[in-house]
Write an enzyme that holds these catalytic residues in place. Structure first.
Site: not given
Ligand code: AMP
Ligand code: ZN
Length: 216
Positions: A13, A88, A127, A160, A171
Site C-alpha cells: 500500500k 483499520r 522488507r 522493522r 498483524r
Molecule cells: P502500517 O505501517 O500501516 O503497517 O502501521 C504500522 C503500525 O502502526 C500498525 O501495526 C499499528 O500499530 C499502527 N497503526 C497504523 N495505522 C493504524 C490505525 N489506523 N489504527 C491503529 N493502529 C495503527
C-alpha cells in the site's frame, strides 16, 4: 480525489501510495508513517504508541482518530488524499465517515489491494526500512542501489521490529479479524475496487490507475 487504500499489511500500500501521490497530485497520508515519525522524536505520544507498534498491535482508536484529525489541520489534504492504513477497523471507519460528512466530503474509491497470506509473509520478512528517512525496500523485489544502504541518505537499512516473523503472524490475524470486515463495510457504499496485488509493483500500479480512471 479521495481514496482509501486497503489490504493486508505488507501488500505494498505504501509503495503504491507514493506513485499514486504524484499521479493524482494529492497527498499520501499513512497513519503508520505518522506513528513511526513520532517514535523518532521525544514526543510523549511516541512513547505511548511504541508498545503497540513494536508488538504489531493497533494503537487505540481514540489516539489514532486524534492523529488523523490533527493531520487534517494541514490544508494540503483538503484538496484530496490517499489514505493508507486508516481506517483499520469498523469503529475508525464510522468515525471517519462522520468526520467526512461534517466537511461535506465523500470518498471516491476504496482500493483493496489483495494478496494471499503466504505472499504477505514472504514480502514482510524481506522488507527493510531506512531508520533515517523511512523509505522502504525489499531484499528481492525493491533492492537499494548499494548493498543494504538507503538510496537517499546511505543509512544502513534495518528490519522493522514488527516485520519479525512472530509479529507478522499477529498483524495478519488482526488484519483478518478487524480490518478485512471494512471491505464489506465499504462495499455496501459501492466504493470498493479490488486489485490483484500479487504481481510486480509496476503491474499493481497500472491496474490501480486503470481502475481509478474508470470511476472518474
Ligand atoms: P502500517 O505501517 O500501516 O503497517 O502501521 C504500522 C503500525 O502502526 C500498525 O501495526 C499499528 O500499530 C499502527 N497503526 C497504523 N495505522 C493504524 C490505525 N489506523 N489504527 C491503529 N493502529 C495503527
Ligand atoms: Zn533514508
Amino acid at each position: 480525489m479521495r481514496i482509501i487504500l486497503m489490504g493486508p499489511p505488507g501488500v505494498g500500500k505504501g509503495t503504491q501510495a507514493v506513485t499514486l501521490e504524484s499521479h493524482l497530485n494529492v497527498p499520501h497520508v499513512s497513519t503508520g508513517d505518522i506513528f513511526r515519525a513520532l517514535l523518532r522524536t521525544e514526543d510523549p505520544i511516541g512513547i505511548e504508541v511504541r508498545k503497540y507498534l513494536d508488538h504489531g498491535l493497533l494503537v487505540p482508536d481514540e489516539l489514532t482518530n486524534q492523529v488523523v484529525t490533527t493531520r487534517f489541520r494541514e490544508q494540503d489534504v483538503h484538496k484530496g488524499f490517499i489514505f493508507d492504513g486508516y481506517p483499520r477497523n469498523v469503529f475508525q471507519a464510522e468515525s471517519f465517515d462522520k468526520f467526512l460528512k461534517e466537511h461535506n466530503w465523500t470518498i471516491d474509491a476504496v482500493v483493496n489491494i489483495a494478496a494471499p497470506d503466504e505472499d504477505i509473509i514472504k514480502r514482510l520478512s524481506g522488507r527493510r526500512v531506512c531508520p533515517t528517512c523511512g523509505k522502504t525496500y525489499h531484499l528481492e523485489s525493491n533492492k537499494p542501489k548499494v548493498d543494504t544502504l538507503c538510496d537517499v541518505d546511505q543509512t544502513p537499512l534495518i528490519q522493522r521490529e514488527d516485520d519479525k516473523p512472530e509479529t507478522i503472524k499477529k498483524r495478519l490475524a488482526i488484519y483478518h479479524d478487524q480490518t478485512k470486515p471494512l471491505i464489506e463495510y465499504y462495499s455496501k457504499q459501492g466504493l470498493v475496487i479490488t486489485i490483484d496485488g500479487t504481481g510486480t509493483i509496476e503491474k499493481t500500479h497500472d491496474l490501480t490507475i486503470k481502475a481509478l480512471g474508470e470511476i472518474k
